[in-house]
Design a protein around this motif. Sequence first.
Motif, PDB file in Angstrom:
ATOM      1  N   THR A 169       0.858  -1.181   0.000  1.00 19.21           N
ATOM      2  CA  THR A 169       0.000   0.000   0.000  1.00 19.21           C
ATOM      3  C   THR A 169       0.890   1.226   0.000  1.00 19.21           C
ATOM      4  OG1 THR A 169      -1.693  -1.156   1.256  1.00 19.21           O
ATOM      5  CG2 THR A 169      -1.870   1.219   1.161  1.00 19.21           C
ATOM      6  N   ARG A 170       0.547   2.182  -0.835  1.00 16.68           N
ATOM      7  CA  ARG A 170       1.339   3.408  -0.929  1.00 16.68           C
ATOM      8  C   ARG A 170       0.398   4.592  -0.702  1.00 16.68           C
ATOM      9  NH1 ARG A 170       3.169   2.807  -6.039  1.00 16.68           N
ATOM     10  NH2 ARG A 170       1.580   4.157  -6.874  1.00 16.68           N
ATOM     11  N   PHE A 171       0.773   5.472   0.215  1.00 19.74           N
ATOM     12  CA  PHE A 171      -0.028   6.648   0.524  1.00 19.74           C
ATOM     13  C   PHE A 171       0.676   7.883   0.006  1.00 19.74           C
ATOM     14  CE2 PHE A 171      -1.145   3.580   3.771  1.00 19.74           C
ATOM     15  CZ  PHE A 171      -2.529   3.626   3.748  1.00 19.74           C
ATOM     16  N   GLY A 172      -0.105   8.895  -0.206  1.00 21.25           N
ATOM     17  CA  GLY A 172       0.479  10.182  -0.563  1.00 21.25           C
ATOM     18  C   GLY A 172       0.122  10.603  -1.968  1.00 21.25           C
ATOM     19  N   ASP A 173       0.229  11.889  -2.176  1.00 24.00           N
ATOM     20  CA  ASP A 173      -0.028  12.491  -3.472  1.00 24.00           C
ATOM     21  C   ASP A 173       0.993  13.607  -3.629  1.00 24.00           C
ATOM     22  OD1 ASP A 173      -0.885  13.849  -5.694  1.00 24.00           O
ATOM     23  OD2 ASP A 173      -2.954  14.060  -5.034  1.00 24.00           O
ATOM     24  N   PRO A 174       2.025  13.400  -4.453  1.00 25.30           N
ATOM     25  CA  PRO A 174       3.039  14.451  -4.608  1.00 25.30           C
ATOM     26  C   PRO A 174       2.460  15.769  -5.104  1.00 25.30           C
ATOM     27  CG  PRO A 174       3.745  12.398  -5.647  1.00 25.30           C
ATOM     28  CD  PRO A 174       2.337  12.202  -5.216  1.00 25.30           C
ATOM     29  N   GLY A 175       1.411  15.694  -5.941  1.00 24.07           N
ATOM     30  CA  GLY A 175       0.780  16.923  -6.426  1.00 24.07           C
ATOM     31  C   GLY A 175       0.123  17.701  -5.308  1.00 24.07           C
ATOM     32  N   LEU A 176      -0.555  16.980  -4.397  1.00 21.78           N
ATOM     33  CA  LEU A 176      -1.196  17.633  -3.252  1.00 21.78           C
ATOM     34  C   LEU A 176      -0.147  18.265  -2.346  1.00 21.78           C
ATOM     35  CD1 LEU A 176      -3.781  18.190  -1.572  1.00 21.78           C
ATOM     36  CD2 LEU A 176      -3.310  16.022  -0.409  1.00 21.78           C
ATOM     37  N   ALA A 177       0.924  17.529  -2.065  1.00 25.01           N
ATOM     38  CA  ALA A 177       1.992  18.062  -1.207  1.00 25.01           C
ATOM     39  C   ALA A 177       2.612  19.308  -1.828  1.00 25.01           C
ATOM     40  CB  ALA A 177       3.045  16.983  -0.967  1.00 25.01           C
ATOM     41  N   CYS A 178       2.814  19.278  -3.139  1.00 23.69           N
ATOM     42  CA  CYS A 178       3.418  20.416  -3.840  1.00 23.69           C
ATOM     43  C   CYS A 178       2.530  21.646  -3.763  1.00 23.69           C
ATOM     44  CB  CYS A 178       3.684  20.028  -5.291  1.00 23.69           C
ATOM     45  SG  CYS A 178       4.266  21.374  -6.341  1.00 23.69           S
ATOM     46  N   ILE A 179       1.250  21.467  -4.066  1.00 20.75           N
ATOM     47  CA  ILE A 179       0.358  22.637  -4.113  1.00 20.75           C
ATOM     48  C   ILE A 179       0.089  23.197  -2.722  1.00 20.75           C
ATOM     49  CG2 ILE A 179      -1.927  21.552  -4.057  1.00 20.75           C
ATOM     50  CD1 ILE A 179      -2.416  23.411  -6.608  1.00 20.75           C
ATOM     51  N   LEU A 180       0.014  22.331  -1.694  1.00 22.86           N
ATOM     52  CA  LEU A 180      -0.166  22.841  -0.336  1.00 22.86           C
ATOM     53  C   LEU A 180       1.088  23.569   0.141  1.00 22.86           C
ATOM     54  CD1 LEU A 180      -2.178  19.998   1.428  1.00 22.86           C
ATOM     55  CD2 LEU A 180      -2.951  22.308   0.871  1.00 22.86           C
ATOM     56  N   ALA A 181       2.260  23.057  -0.207  1.00 22.58           N
ATOM     57  CA  ALA A 181       3.504  23.739   0.162  1.00 22.58           C
ATOM     58  C   ALA A 181       3.592  25.108  -0.509  1.00 22.58           C
ATOM     59  CB  ALA A 181       4.702  22.879  -0.219  1.00 22.58           C
ATOM     60  N   LYS A 182       3.009  25.208  -1.677  1.00 23.90           N
ATOM     61  CA  LYS A 182       3.029  26.464  -2.418  1.00 23.90           C
ATOM     62  C   LYS A 182       2.126  27.522  -1.792  1.00 23.90           C
ATOM     63  CE  LYS A 182       2.594  27.547  -7.319  1.00 23.90           C
ATOM     64  NZ  LYS A 182       2.120  27.008  -8.568  1.00 23.90           N
ATOM     65  N   TYR A 183       0.977  27.105  -1.253  1.00 18.32           N
ATOM     66  CA  TYR A 183      -0.007  28.061  -0.752  1.00 18.32           C
ATOM     67  C   TYR A 183      -0.083  28.159   0.771  1.00 18.32           C
ATOM     68  CZ  TYR A 183      -1.526  28.417  -5.546  1.00 18.32           C
ATOM     69  OH  TYR A 183      -1.547  28.636  -6.903  1.00 18.32           O
TER      70      TYR A 183
END
Length: 196
Positions: A169-183
């Motif tokens: 099982t793999r968790f996480g979404d690099p796109g979500l982490a990127c956009i939240l880090a941005k805003y």
Amino acid sequence: MGLTAADYLELCQNLTPYGPAWPREPEAFVTRLLDGWAQEFARIEARIDALIEEADPRTTIELLADWERNYGLPDECYPEAATIAERRGRLLQKIAFEGGQSKQFFIDFVAALGYPGATITEYKPFKANSKCNAALNQGGWRYAWLISVPASSTAVRFKANSRANEPLTRFGDPGLACILAKYRPAHTILYIGYGA
């Protein structure tokens, strides 16, 4: 609906003087010359009408790349959209995005990204006037916060056709982490929890 080439031809003929030097028969040289101009006037008017559609991001096609460039798309956090409709959708989201720093803003923001039901936990350091049952933590937690998203929306499970070296099982979404880090607010430390 704009004027047709025939309408422009009639307008051009009405601007010429009357008399035998200015015949109006279809095969006359002057009529054919004016008809060439009329065709071009009609083409230009059609292009102007098309550009009106390009001024609206909901209907643009030819200027979509320019709209995207002006709003910083495609975003480094998510791959480029495949269809015109997806590209327009991302553009409209970017145009309508107003930003914010409240808890509710980030909950609504991740819901719009496809993660409904997220929760936010803010950490506060233990102080002399804290309650007796307050958790002890380091002072660095003053600016830390955790956004928890449901695991069902982010879990990628091992399947029969998966490669042998992939995790179960793999968790996480690099796109979500990127956009939240941005805003996120610049002075804060952001953690993302999967499985809220």
